[in-house]
Design an enzyme around this catalytic site. Structure first.
Site, PDB file in Angstrom:
ATOM      1  N   ASP A 166      -1.076   4.815  -9.492  1.00  0.00           N
ATOM      2  CA  ASP A 166      -1.542   5.643  -8.387  1.00  0.00           C
ATOM      3  C   ASP A 166      -1.146   7.102  -8.612  1.00  0.00           C
ATOM      4  O   ASP A 166      -0.467   7.429  -9.596  1.00  0.00           O
ATOM      5  CB  ASP A 166      -0.917   5.095  -7.085  1.00  0.00           C
ATOM      6  N   TRP A 202      -8.506   8.525  -7.441  1.00  0.00           N
ATOM      7  CA  TRP A 202      -9.467   8.611  -6.322  1.00  0.00           C
ATOM      8  C   TRP A 202     -10.679   9.497  -6.600  1.00  0.00           C
ATOM      9  O   TRP A 202     -11.342   9.986  -5.677  1.00  0.00           O
ATOM     10  CB  TRP A 202      -8.783   9.085  -5.030  1.00  0.00           C
ATOM     11  N   ASP A 221      -9.785   5.674  -0.773  1.00  0.00           N
ATOM     12  CA  ASP A 221      -9.635   4.247  -0.454  1.00  0.00           C
ATOM     13  C   ASP A 221     -10.797   3.676   0.371  1.00  0.00           C
ATOM     14  O   ASP A 221     -11.301   4.309   1.291  1.00  0.00           O
ATOM     15  CB  ASP A 221      -8.338   4.020   0.334  1.00  0.00           C
TER      16      ASP A 221
HETATM   17  C1  GLA Z   1      -3.409   4.519  -2.571  1.00  0.00           C
HETATM   18  C2  GLA Z   1      -4.406   3.691  -3.375  1.00  0.00           C
HETATM   19  C3  GLA Z   1      -4.602   2.339  -2.690  1.00  0.00           C
HETATM   20  C4  GLA Z   1      -3.279   1.605  -2.566  1.00  0.00           C
HETATM   21  C5  GLA Z   1      -2.263   2.483  -1.859  1.00  0.00           C
HETATM   22  C6  GLA Z   1      -0.863   1.915  -1.918  1.00  0.00           C
HETATM   23  O1  GLA Z   1      -3.899   4.868  -1.328  1.00  0.00           O
HETATM   24  O2  GLA Z   1      -5.618   4.388  -3.515  1.00  0.00           O
HETATM   25  O3  GLA Z   1      -5.563   1.557  -3.379  1.00  0.00           O
HETATM   26  O4  GLA Z   1      -2.829   1.253  -3.851  1.00  0.00           O
HETATM   27  O5  GLA Z   1      -2.205   3.787  -2.435  1.00  0.00           O
HETATM   28  O6  GLA Z   1       0.041   2.698  -1.208  1.00  0.00           O
END
Ligand code: GLA
Length: 538
Positions: A166, A202, A221
């Site tokens: 991440d 992302w 997300d």
């Molecule tokens: C980010 C990621 C998610 C998840 C969260 C965990 O938001 O994009 O997919 O892994 O972190 O905290």
């Protein structure tokens, strides 16, 4: 003015589409199968940081009991939330309440079921859970400064096979993505070169990601809402060039079984399949509705996701509110293709798809992958009406494979492209109403690396072709076309932007089989490109 040129461009494009020449396809079958997108289950969507040894083991057991392992879902990925604090030597501890026996017994349990185990970290100091879910143990739990130590622990001592990396902590520290992820990959390789890495930045991070990861997130997300599904599909429509050689655009963990309407679940699963996204189930398997389970086990949809060519479908037609996506399956330039009709809008959308644009001819077997029914057709158009928020997915098998005359700019591979949004003038796919397919590529040129490339321009016959490039005039532009290594330069391009889309024509030599065509200019910006067409010279 705008409309006149739009009509002209559309007329030219339609004409060329339906006049595609028939080709004989080599049936060598010599393509190498690539690793398909990973399939499995991930803890994040249903449990966030509230995970535990019992939860993970139980979900893993249910994957077997509910037939999901047999359907091809082989990874059990533990996301954020397993962290304790680092000890005095910097060694990561596990959360004592959630994982009292540490992580090794969990990985061992997953392996004992014949599945693979995934884990999670952050490229910076702190995890996303420490920021958004108040998980204090996530502070300092990121891999930054502990790369070799964590790699040894996660893949050497504990035996995990996959890691999602991440970027919340990386973002806070303002780290350089390419540098950090490359360094982490090198540390992992010292322990186990086969570990599958997911970059979670992302947004499409850049073409360098192919050397590091088996998949990379392309969006923020996901949530179990129609608007979220539609937004992610929209982000991925023009990224098909980057899904190749066993490396994929990750559309995020599935929200099937978490409250979407049945037709929205079909769009969601089908589009993730045809776009070759990793398929990670994200619901609690103790409460998954039967209908959702059945959809997740749809063998025919899974087959187009796990297809040996590893291609992502591209947008071959975008008219009114609808999108038509297509890709080769089973054999490159063979007679079988997968197709999706996608209506993201809030109203009914009618589709009329020329079979010539799909590069297929003669009688076509049209298999509906959700209804599991096949019809034969020899009509020149495939016509359907789709309700709002819906999609249809097909396997097409034709008598003849045709040769394409038209190559859209939005299908091109752009080596300098990323979607990080950090530079204002960087190469991109941009909407343009008057362009064919309503998209162009802009900000190409200015360096020898910044070009658009089509590496699969297939010709049945070697020889001289007329290549016509459709571009948007602009002052001070230059254009270089490179065909299989041979360059052609153009200086005297139209500069009057009010003229709409213009064309230049050149005579080129093309090889039999696949040709590589590049458009760019090492010296200054090129005009924005809409598409090009090819016609065999007599
Ligand atoms: C980010 C990621 C998610 C998840 C969260 C965990 O938001 O994009 O997919 O892994 O972190 O905290």
């Amino acid at each position: 003015m705008k409309n006149r040129f739009h009509l002209l461009a559309t007329a030219v494009v339609s004409l060329l589409c339906v006049s595609c020449a028939e080709t004989q396809v080599s049936q060598s079958g010599s393509e190498k199968a690539v690793n398909p997108p990973i399939m499995g289950w991930s803890s994040w969507n249903a449990f966030r940081v509230d995970i535990s040894e019992d939860i993970i083991k139980n979900q893993a057991d249910l994957m077997v009991k509910k037939g999901l392992k047999d359907a091809g879902y082989h990874y059990i990925n533990i996301d954020d939330g397993f962290f304790g604090e680092r000890d005095g030597n910097g060694k990561m501890q596990t959360n004592k309440n959630r994982f009292p026996n540490g992580m090794k017994p969990v990985a061992d349990h997953i392996h004992s079921l014949g599945m693979k185990a995934g884990i999670y970290t952050d490229a910076g100091n702190n995890t996303c859970g420490s920021i958004w879910d108040n998980d204090h143990a996530g502070v300092g739990a990121g891999i930054y400064g502990h790369e070799q130590q964590d790699a040894q622990l996660y893949f050497g001592d504990w035996g995990f096979d996959f890691i999602k990396i991440d970027y919340c902590g990386g973002d806070v520290l303002g780290l350089n993505e390419q540098e950090r992820y490359t360094s982490i990959r090198n540390s992992i390789d010292k322990v186990n070169k086969d570990v599958s890495v997911n970059i979670c930045r992302w947004a499409f991070p850049g073409t360098w990601a192919e050397d590091i990861a088996t998949s990379w997130r392309i969006s923020a997300d996901i949530t179990p809402k129609w608007a979220s599904i539609k937004r992610i599909i929209n982000k991925n429509l023009y990224l098909s060039a980057y899904a190749r050689n066993g490396h994929y655009n990750d559309m995020d963990i599935l929200e099937i079984g978490r409250g979407l309407k049945p037709e929205e679940e079909e769009v969601h699963f089908g589009m993730w399949c045809i776009m070759s996204s990793p398929l990670l189930i994200g619901c609690d398997l103790t409460t998954i509705p039967d209908k959702s389970l059945e959809l997740l086990k749809n063998k025919e949809l899974i087959a187009i996701n796990q297809d040996s060519l590893g291609l992502q479908a591209y947008v071959v037609q975008h008219e009114k509110n609808g999108y038509v996506l297509v890709k080769d399956i089973e054999q490159k330039r063979g007679k079988a293709r997968a197709m999706a009709l996608y209506n993201p809008s809030d109203s009914i959308c009618s589709f009329s798809v020329p079979t010539a644009c799909l590069e297929l001819g003669g009688t076509i077997k049209v298999r509906d992958l959700i209804k599991h029914k096949t019809i034969d057709t020899n009509k020149e158009y495939l016509e359907y009406e789709l309700p709002p928020h819906s999609a249809k997915f097909f396997r097409l098998e034709a008598e003849k494979r045709l040769e394409s005359s038209l190559y859209e700019a939005e299908w091109a591979y752009l080596p300098c492209y990323d979607d990080l949004g950090t530079r204002s003038k960087s190469v991109r796919y941009a909407p343009c109403e008057k362009a064919s397919g309503k998209m162009i590529v802009s900000f190409i040129g200015g360096s020898s690396e910044n070009y658009a490339e089509w590496d699969n321009v297939y010709r049945k016959k070697r020889g001289a072709y007329e290549m016509k490039i459709f571009y948007l005039p602009e002052k001070n532009r230059k254009l270089e076309v490179n065909i299989n290594g041979k360059s052609y330069f153009f200086k005297n391009l139209e500069t009057d932007g009010s003229k709409g889309i213009m064309t230049i024509t050149l005579s080129v030599q093309l090889n039999r089989g696949e040709n590589t065509i590049r458009i760019g200019s090492p010296y200054c910006w090129t005009p924005d490109i809409d598409c090009f067409t090819l016609k065999k010279k007599r």
